[in-house]
Design a protein around this motif. Structure first.
Motif, mmCIF file in Angstrom:
data_model
loop_
_atom_site.group_PDB
_atom_site.id
_atom_site.type_symbol
_atom_site.label_atom_id
_atom_site.label_comp_id
_atom_site.label_asym_id
_atom_site.label_seq_id
_atom_site.Cartn_x
_atom_site.Cartn_y
_atom_site.Cartn_z
ATOM 1 N N SER A 160 49.452 -32.699 -5.085
ATOM 2 C CA SER A 160 50.366 -32.940 -6.191
ATOM 3 C C SER A 160 50.195 -34.393 -6.644
ATOM 4 N N TRP A 161 50.981 -34.782 -7.615
ATOM 5 C CA TRP A 161 50.843 -36.114 -8.220
ATOM 6 C C TRP A 161 50.943 -37.246 -7.206
ATOM 7 N N ILE B 195 61.129 -31.037 -3.765
ATOM 8 C CA ILE B 195 60.078 -30.034 -3.911
ATOM 9 C C ILE B 195 59.353 -30.217 -5.240
ATOM 10 N N ASP B 196 58.170 -29.639 -5.339
ATOM 11 C CA ASP B 196 57.394 -29.693 -6.581
ATOM 12 C C ASP B 196 57.645 -28.465 -7.442
ATOM 13 N N LEU B 197 57.920 -27.351 -6.820
ATOM 14 C CA LEU B 197 58.121 -26.116 -7.574
ATOM 15 C C LEU B 197 58.986 -25.145 -6.770
ATOM 16 N N ARG C 5 49.134 -37.503 -15.141
ATOM 17 C CA ARG C 5 49.571 -36.172 -14.776
ATOM 18 C C ARG C 5 50.102 -35.464 -16.005
ATOM 19 N N LEU D 287 48.446 -22.852 -6.207
ATOM 20 C CA LEU D 287 48.404 -24.278 -5.921
ATOM 21 C C LEU D 287 47.000 -24.672 -5.528
ATOM 22 N N MET E 191 51.184 -42.816 -9.445
ATOM 23 C CA MET E 191 49.738 -42.770 -9.178
ATOM 24 C C MET E 191 48.982 -42.429 -10.457
ATOM 25 N N GLY E 192 48.163 -41.424 -10.394
ATOM 26 C CA GLY E 192 47.282 -41.109 -11.525
ATOM 27 C C GLY E 192 48.009 -40.439 -12.671
ATOM 28 N N LEU F 190 55.845 -26.921 -19.688
ATOM 29 C CA LEU F 190 56.656 -25.751 -19.375
ATOM 30 C C LEU F 190 56.885 -24.984 -20.664
ATOM 31 N N ALA G 237 55.568 -40.626 -11.385
ATOM 32 C CA ALA G 237 54.140 -40.822 -11.634
ATOM 33 C C ALA G 237 53.903 -42.080 -12.467
ATOM 34 N N HIS H 172 52.426 -32.340 -17.293
ATOM 35 C CA HIS H 172 53.387 -31.300 -16.932
ATOM 36 C C HIS H 172 53.788 -30.581 -18.203
ATOM 37 N N GLN I 209 63.312 -26.412 -13.180
ATOM 38 C CA GLN I 209 61.894 -26.711 -13.224
ATOM 39 C C GLN I 209 61.615 -27.898 -14.139
ATOM 40 N N HIS J 74 55.419 -44.844 -12.212
ATOM 41 C CA HIS J 74 55.555 -46.066 -11.417
ATOM 42 C C HIS J 74 54.237 -46.517 -10.806
ATOM 43 N N CYS K 140 48.991 -27.037 -10.217
ATOM 44 C CA CYS K 140 49.943 -26.020 -9.793
ATOM 45 C C CYS K 140 50.326 -25.231 -11.042
ATOM 46 N N SER L 210 50.226 -32.546 -0.276
ATOM 47 C CA SER L 210 50.194 -31.106 -0.546
ATOM 48 C C SER L 210 51.429 -30.713 -1.347
ATOM 49 N N TRP L 211 51.330 -29.601 -2.019
ATOM 50 C CA TRP L 211 52.441 -29.127 -2.846
ATOM 51 C C TRP L 211 53.605 -28.667 -1.983
ATOM 52 N N ARG L 212 54.793 -29.024 -2.401
ATOM 53 C CA ARG L 212 56.005 -28.597 -1.685
ATOM 54 C C ARG L 212 56.693 -27.510 -2.519
ATOM 55 N N VAL L 213 56.805 -26.351 -1.921
ATOM 56 C CA VAL L 213 57.353 -25.196 -2.634
ATOM 57 C C VAL L 213 58.712 -24.825 -2.045
ATOM 58 N N ASN M 137 52.966 -22.186 -12.096
ATOM 59 C CA ASN M 137 54.086 -21.415 -11.566
ATOM 60 C C ASN M 137 54.668 -20.536 -12.664
#
Lengths: 263, 158
Positions: free
Chosen positions: A150-151, B127-129, A4, A146, A1-2, A8, B156, A6, B145, B158, A137, A155-158, A139
């Protein structure tokens, strides 16, 4: 999609991830987030000799001389201490496997990291909010804020880390526009202690708290963990915050509000 | 089958209520006196005895409010109701609890929400996080992570 972003990076001795899913938010905004996190680390870290907290503890600095952010955090810690029957206590003795350090009186060193981690995430979220981010998000080693989607537009999956099997999850939560914090004794040599006894908390493996503010969630999770198994019932009385408590014998206790996040 | 699994869930709920009350009293409960009979809407009635461990009704798609039969406890009658939507318990309420005792001795089940109990499971999922206790120099958390980030970056693109 859009588009993003990321990123860390290691700050405060842990990996801190920032994900921004708004194409109009640039890398400079994310740079600002990490600058803020480094400021928090330099100011509050008990591992850093020059931090204001370390200087406070050595008596080289008076509370009145500290950064307004430090005073604000310390006031908040005191309010949380009262709100949690003393179970959230930045003066709680530190415990390591080898020794218990119990020092009486007000000279006992303070360690506000039980709030600061979540508070730093909340501050980072504010930076993104002000820059116009709507889907992100943040973390910080398990304390997360959140917002939006998400991308993939959902909704965000935690994943809540399994307290015994490190590469597995104990639960999955789906959430948006909340803060999440988990307290436990997974990897660290030191454990959360019951401030009333100075001994490590027993009977609980982890406490996850979900609610509007990640800093408060962080403090509540720390307090509930210190309470031991009765922390779960304490959490059930919290307004606006849901909790999931994993007990040592393998039971998972969830407050009614938690069901909206569970999948 | 459906009613059975919901019945099992109510048994679990009743056991939780009993445990909560026991914790509050710091006294033991005569388990032999507890027995639950469930009447699910439009279905046969099944009976189960308390203190058993039973699976949750996650697999069924039952909806409705199920009220357990009154359970005689050492301190008085307790009755709970669960609200099930699509096989998932979304609310638990004590519809009856001992009131003939000094208030301080009992939790007011309407005011103090009841906890749901389940068995700890290990799972893997998309999961995202991750939320866990502080990872200090935990290579695992970092790599996991990072791996999630990589996977999402790929998706993303794709």
């Amino acid at each position: 999609m859009g588009l993003r972003q990321h990123r860390l990076e290691h700050v405060m001795g842990m990996p801190i991830g920032v994900d921004v899913c708004d194409p109009d938010i640039g890398a400079k905004t994310v740079d600002r987030v990490y600058r803020w996190l480094r400021f928090v680390d330099a100011t509050f870290s008990t591992y850093c000799e020059d931090s204001e907290i370390s200087r406070l503890n050595r008596g080289e600095l008076a509370v009145e001389q500290t950064h307004p952010a430090v005073r604000s955090v310390l006031r908040r810690c005191e309010r949380l201490r009262m709100q949690t029957d003393g179970y959230f206590d930045i003066r709680a003795p530190h415990h390591s496997a080898r020794r218990v350090v119990v020092e009486a009186g007000p000279a006992r060193p303070i360690d506000p990291s039980g709030l600061v981690k979540g508070w730093s995430v909340a501050g980072a979220a504010l930076i993104l909010d002000r820059a116009g981010a709507r889907n992100y998000c943040i973390n910080a080693g398990g304390d997360a804020r959140l917002r939006g989607r998400s991308w993939n537009g959902e909704s965000w999956r935690v994943g809540i880390q399994h307290p015994r099997i490190r590469d597995r999850l104990a639960a999955v939560l789906v959430a948006s526009d909340v803060g999440i914090a988990t307290s436990g004794a997974y990897e660290r040599g030191e454990h959360i202690v019951d401030p009333h006894t100075g001994r490590p908390s027993q009977g609980v493996l982890s406490v996850t708290v979900v609610g509007p503010d990640v800093a408060t969630a962080d403090a509540y999770a720390t307090a509930a963990y210190a309470m031991g198994p009765r922390g779960a019932q304490w959490c059930a009385g919290l307004k606006d915050y849901a909790a999931m408590v994993i007990l040592s014998e393998g039971a998972v206790l969830s407050t009614p509000a938690m069901s909206r996040y569970r999948v | 089958m459906r009613n059975k699994s919901v019945a099992a869930a109510v048994v679990v709920v009743v056991v939780v209520v009993i445990l909560v009350l026991v914790l509050h009293h710091q006294q033991t409960v005569q388990r032999s006196t507890t027995s639950v009979r469930l009447s699910a809407p439009g279905g046969p009635t099944s009976t189960a005895s308390g203190a058993s461990t039973a699976p949750t009704p996650a697999a069924s798609k039952v909806s409705g409010v199920f009220t357990g039969e009154t359970v005689a406890m050492q301190y008085g009658p307790v009755q709970v109701a669960i609200d099930v939507q699509g096989g998932k318990i979304i609310d638990v309420k004590a519809v009856q609890y001992p009131v003939d005792r000094p208030r301080s001795q009992f939790i007011n089940a309407q005011a103090v929400p009841l906890l749901r109990s389940e068995v700890l499971k290990a799972q893997s999922a998309n999961i995202d996080l991750i939320s866990g206790a502080t990872f200090t120099s935990n290579a695992f958390a970092t790599s996991l992570q990072a791996a999630i980030g990589q996977e999402q970056k790929k998706a993303a693109a794709h």
